[in-house]
Design a protein around this motif. Structure first.
Motif, PDB file in Angstrom:
ATOM      1  N   ALA A 108       0.814  -1.209   0.000  1.00 50.12           N
ATOM      2  CA  ALA A 108       0.000   0.000   0.000  1.00 50.12           C
ATOM      3  C   ALA A 108       0.848   1.260   0.000  1.00 50.12           C
ATOM      4  CB  ALA A 108      -0.923   0.007   1.217  1.00 50.12           C
ATOM      5  N   ALA A 109       2.063   1.153   0.532  1.00 45.41           N
ATOM      6  CA  ALA A 109       2.941   2.329   0.624  1.00 45.41           C
ATOM      7  C   ALA A 109       3.702   2.598  -0.660  1.00 45.41           C
ATOM      8  CB  ALA A 109       3.932   2.144   1.766  1.00 45.41           C
ATOM      9  N   LEU A 110       3.691   1.653  -1.590  1.00 45.12           N
ATOM     10  CA  LEU A 110       4.448   1.825  -2.825  1.00 45.12           C
ATOM     11  C   LEU A 110       3.679   2.674  -3.826  1.00 45.12           C
ATOM     12  CD1 LEU A 110       5.785  -1.790  -3.378  1.00 45.12           C
ATOM     13  CD2 LEU A 110       7.055   0.173  -2.534  1.00 45.12           C
ATOM     14  N   PRO A 111       4.384   3.324  -4.759  1.00 43.58           N
ATOM     15  CA  PRO A 111       3.689   4.029  -5.828  1.00 43.58           C
ATOM     16  C   PRO A 111       2.755   3.086  -6.572  1.00 43.58           C
ATOM     17  CG  PRO A 111       6.014   4.589  -5.817  1.00 43.58           C
ATOM     18  CD  PRO A 111       5.838   3.459  -4.839  1.00 43.58           C
ATOM     19  N   ALA A 112       1.602   3.605  -6.994  1.00 40.81           N
ATOM     20  CA  ALA A 112       0.589   2.746  -7.608  1.00 40.81           C
ATOM     21  C   ALA A 112       1.082   2.136  -8.905  1.00 40.81           C
ATOM     22  CB  ALA A 112      -0.686   3.556  -7.853  1.00 40.81           C
ATOM     23  N   ALA A 113       1.846   2.894  -9.683  1.00 44.75           N
ATOM     24  CA  ALA A 113       2.342   2.380 -10.955  1.00 44.75           C
ATOM     25  C   ALA A 113       3.532   3.215 -11.380  1.00 44.75           C
ATOM     26  CB  ALA A 113       1.243   2.449 -12.018  1.00 44.75           C
ATOM     27  N   ALA A 138       4.580   8.892  -0.853  1.00 46.89           N
ATOM     28  CA  ALA A 138       5.190   7.561  -0.726  1.00 46.89           C
ATOM     29  C   ALA A 138       5.875   7.354   0.615  1.00 46.89           C
ATOM     30  CB  ALA A 138       6.198   7.342  -1.859  1.00 46.89           C
ATOM     31  N   ARG A 139       6.387   8.416   1.221  1.00 44.05           N
ATOM     32  CA  ARG A 139       7.101   8.339   2.503  1.00 44.05           C
ATOM     33  C   ARG A 139       8.143   7.210   2.514  1.00 44.05           C
ATOM     34  NH1 ARG A 139       4.516   6.605   6.382  1.00 44.05           N
ATOM     35  NH2 ARG A 139       2.723   5.748   5.266  1.00 44.05           N
ATOM     36  N   PRO A 140       9.074   7.234   1.566  1.00 46.51           N
ATOM     37  CA  PRO A 140      10.025   6.123   1.490  1.00 46.51           C
ATOM     38  C   PRO A 140      11.005   6.119   2.659  1.00 46.51           C
ATOM     39  CG  PRO A 140      10.687   7.892   0.027  1.00 46.51           C
ATOM     40  CD  PRO A 140       9.333   8.264   0.546  1.00 46.51           C
ATOM     41  N   GLU A 141      11.377   4.919   3.052  1.00 44.96           N
ATOM     42  CA  GLU A 141      12.489   4.777   3.993  1.00 44.96           C
ATOM     43  C   GLU A 141      13.822   4.872   3.254  1.00 44.96           C
ATOM     44  OE1 GLU A 141      11.279   1.696   7.296  1.00 44.96           O
ATOM     45  OE2 GLU A 141      10.261   1.228   5.408  1.00 44.96           O
ATOM     46  N   ILE A 142      13.824   4.366   2.025  1.00 45.22           N
ATOM     47  CA  ILE A 142      14.998   4.496   1.150  1.00 45.22           C
ATOM     48  C   ILE A 142      14.523   4.974  -0.217  1.00 45.22           C
ATOM     49  CG2 ILE A 142      16.911   3.315   0.005  1.00 45.22           C
ATOM     50  CD1 ILE A 142      16.953   1.318   2.314  1.00 45.22           C
ATOM     51  N   ALA A 143      15.122   6.039  -0.701  1.00 44.90           N
ATOM     52  CA  ALA A 143      14.850   6.509  -2.056  1.00 44.90           C
ATOM     53  C   ALA A 143      16.126   6.372  -2.873  1.00 44.90           C
ATOM     54  CB  ALA A 143      14.386   7.961  -2.057  1.00 44.90           C
ATOM     55  N   VAL A 144      16.052   5.621  -3.962  1.00 46.63           N
ATOM     56  CA  VAL A 144      17.203   5.432  -4.846  1.00 46.63           C
ATOM     57  C   VAL A 144      17.039   6.419  -5.997  1.00 46.63           C
ATOM     58  CG1 VAL A 144      18.561   3.784  -6.173  1.00 46.63           C
ATOM     59  CG2 VAL A 144      17.254   3.000  -4.187  1.00 46.63           C
ATOM     60  N   ARG A 147      14.601  -7.687  -1.854  1.00 47.59           N
ATOM     61  CA  ARG A 147      14.866  -9.100  -1.575  1.00 47.59           C
ATOM     62  C   ARG A 147      15.396  -9.280  -0.158  1.00 47.59           C
ATOM     63  NH1 ARG A 147      16.700 -13.751  -4.779  1.00 47.59           N
ATOM     64  NH2 ARG A 147      17.837 -15.146  -3.395  1.00 47.59           N
ATOM     65  N   ALA A 148      16.287  -8.395   0.262  1.00 49.61           N
ATOM     66  CA  ALA A 148      16.918  -8.544   1.572  1.00 49.61           C
ATOM     67  C   ALA A 148      15.981  -8.179   2.709  1.00 49.61           C
ATOM     68  CB  ALA A 148      18.173  -7.679   1.640  1.00 49.61           C
ATOM     69  N   VAL A 149      15.218  -7.095   2.530  1.00 42.87           N
ATOM     70  CA  VAL A 149      14.301  -6.629   3.587  1.00 42.87           C
ATOM     71  C   VAL A 149      12.972  -6.244   2.923  1.00 42.87           C
ATOM     72  CG1 VAL A 149      14.057  -5.153   5.618  1.00 42.87           C
ATOM     73  CG2 VAL A 149      16.340  -5.649   4.734  1.00 42.87           C
ATOM     74  N   PRO A 150      12.100  -7.221   2.687  1.00 43.63           N
ATOM     75  CA  PRO A 150      10.883  -6.957   1.916  1.00 43.63           C
ATOM     76  C   PRO A 150       9.956  -5.919   2.533  1.00 43.63           C
ATOM     77  CG  PRO A 150      11.289  -9.320   2.094  1.00 43.63           C
ATOM     78  CD  PRO A 150      12.251  -8.651   3.022  1.00 43.63           C
ATOM     79  N   SER A 151      10.047  -5.691   3.829  1.00 42.83           N
ATOM     80  CA  SER A 151       9.113  -4.783   4.489  1.00 42.83           C
ATOM     81  C   SER A 151       9.445  -3.306   4.292  1.00 42.83           C
ATOM     82  CB  SER A 151       9.080  -5.073   5.993  1.00 42.83           C
ATOM     83  OG  SER A 151      10.361  -4.898   6.570  1.00 42.83           O
ATOM     84  N   LEU A 152      10.615  -2.985   3.755  1.00 44.26           N
ATOM     85  CA  LEU A 152      11.007  -1.587   3.628  1.00 44.26           C
ATOM     86  C   LEU A 152      10.232  -0.882   2.511  1.00 44.26           C
ATOM     87  CD1 LEU A 152      14.899  -1.650   4.037  1.00 44.26           C
ATOM     88  CD2 LEU A 152      13.159  -1.098   5.740  1.00 44.26           C
ATOM     89  N   ARG A 153       9.949   0.393   2.743  1.00 43.70           N
ATOM     90  CA  ARG A 153       9.341   1.236   1.714  1.00 43.70           C
ATOM     91  C   ARG A 153      10.474   1.844   0.891  1.00 43.70           C
ATOM     92  NH1 ARG A 153       6.763   2.966   6.263  1.00 43.70           N
ATOM     93  NH2 ARG A 153       7.818   4.996   6.181  1.00 43.70           N
TER      94      ARG A 153
END
Length: 274
Positions: free
Chosen positions: A12-17, A33-39, A228-234
């Motif tokens: 739900a926290a990910l961008p819709a598309a 989006a309130r990301p924990e990590i933004a690449v 893959r390493a931490v699936p719960s992260l936004r």
């Protein structure tokens, strides 16, 4: 049941598309989006891309900035006094001596988060060279399986990546080194992902990763390895591309958001291979 709830929250926290956006859209997109990590991807020598990254960083207010361009030793040299003097900071980091474009175009990123911890994600060159001839899991160490390095690419994907690497180098590479080049890129992706995850745990707040758009791909690069390493992260990814006026850019790009800018003036990169 708990795992399902966690997964639904994450989704739900990910961008819709995946979508093309403008630089002006970045603050609202990041707030939503309130990301924990933004690449945050870039083409290294395009000044507009760094201004867009700086705008994203200012809107996101990360606790830490992770740079592809810096080693941990270089990042440790950053002090408040140097951050107040971009020319001195670039010189202290040995930025241009390391082969990166003019530090002046990267300085706005540092200025956009003056209190953020600066973290270097670059691996020693010796490790990257080892990846070209040794198993990736051995080079990377105990976390290799967590980031997927124990599993070879499927043959078709490996062949496609070798062809892409050859095209990126103007067809000038000996065929026998292509597998090693692909492996080295994969190792660097994993190293950037691991550094971002470790940094997030250390600072307990949002992290922005400054890297090339190739490393920002959702399908196989840093965001995919973090997921893959931490699936719960936004995690969100921004790709930045170039297109001349009237040139089409395909809609199926492997980023959550992408920005298309005019190309920056540069010499023909293939001249270096002639």
């Amino acid at each position: 049941m708990k795992k399902l709830a966690t997964l639904l929250t994450f989704l739900a926290a990910l961008p819709a598309a995946a979508e093309e956006i403008t630089p002006a859209d970045l603050p609202a997109k990041l707030a939503e989006a309130r990301p924990e990590i933004a690449v945050l991807g870039e083409i290294h020598d395009n000044p507009a891309h760094h201004l867009n990254q700086a705008a994203a960083v200012a809107a996101m207010r990360p606790r830490a900035l992770v740079f592809e361009m810096l080693t941990p030793d270089q990042a440790a040299k950053v002090t408040p006094a140097l951050r107040a003097d971009p020319a001195a900071l670039g010189a202290a980091l040995g930025w241009e001596a390391a082969g990166w474009p003019d530090f002046e175009i990267y300085a706005p990123i540092f200025a956009a988060a003056p209190e953020a911890l600066i973290v270097g994600a670059a691996l020693p060159r010796e490790e990257v060279r080892r990846a070209m001839t040794e198993p990736l899991a051995r080079v990377f160490g105990p976390d290799a399986a967590l980031y997927g390095l124990e599993t070879p690419y499927p043959p078709a994907e490996q062949a496609a990546l070798e062809a892409e690497t050859q095209a990126d180098h103007c067809g000038a590479l000996p065929e026998e080194i292509l597998p090693g080049m692909v492996a080295a890129q994969r190792l660097r992706d994993a190293a950037f992902a691991r550094t971002a995850v470790r940094t997030l745990k250390a600072v307990s707040g949002p992290v922005a990763v400054i890297t090339g758009s190739g490393h920002a791909r959702n399908d196989r690069a840093v965001p995919a390895m973090i997921a893959r390493a931490v699936p719960s992260l936004r995690v969100v990814s921004l790709g930045q591309l170039e297109a001349a006026p009237g040139e089409a850019v395909g809609p199926d790009l492997p980023y959550d958001w992408w920005i298309v800018t005019p190309p920056t003036p540069r010499e023909d990169p293939c001249k270096a291979f002639q």
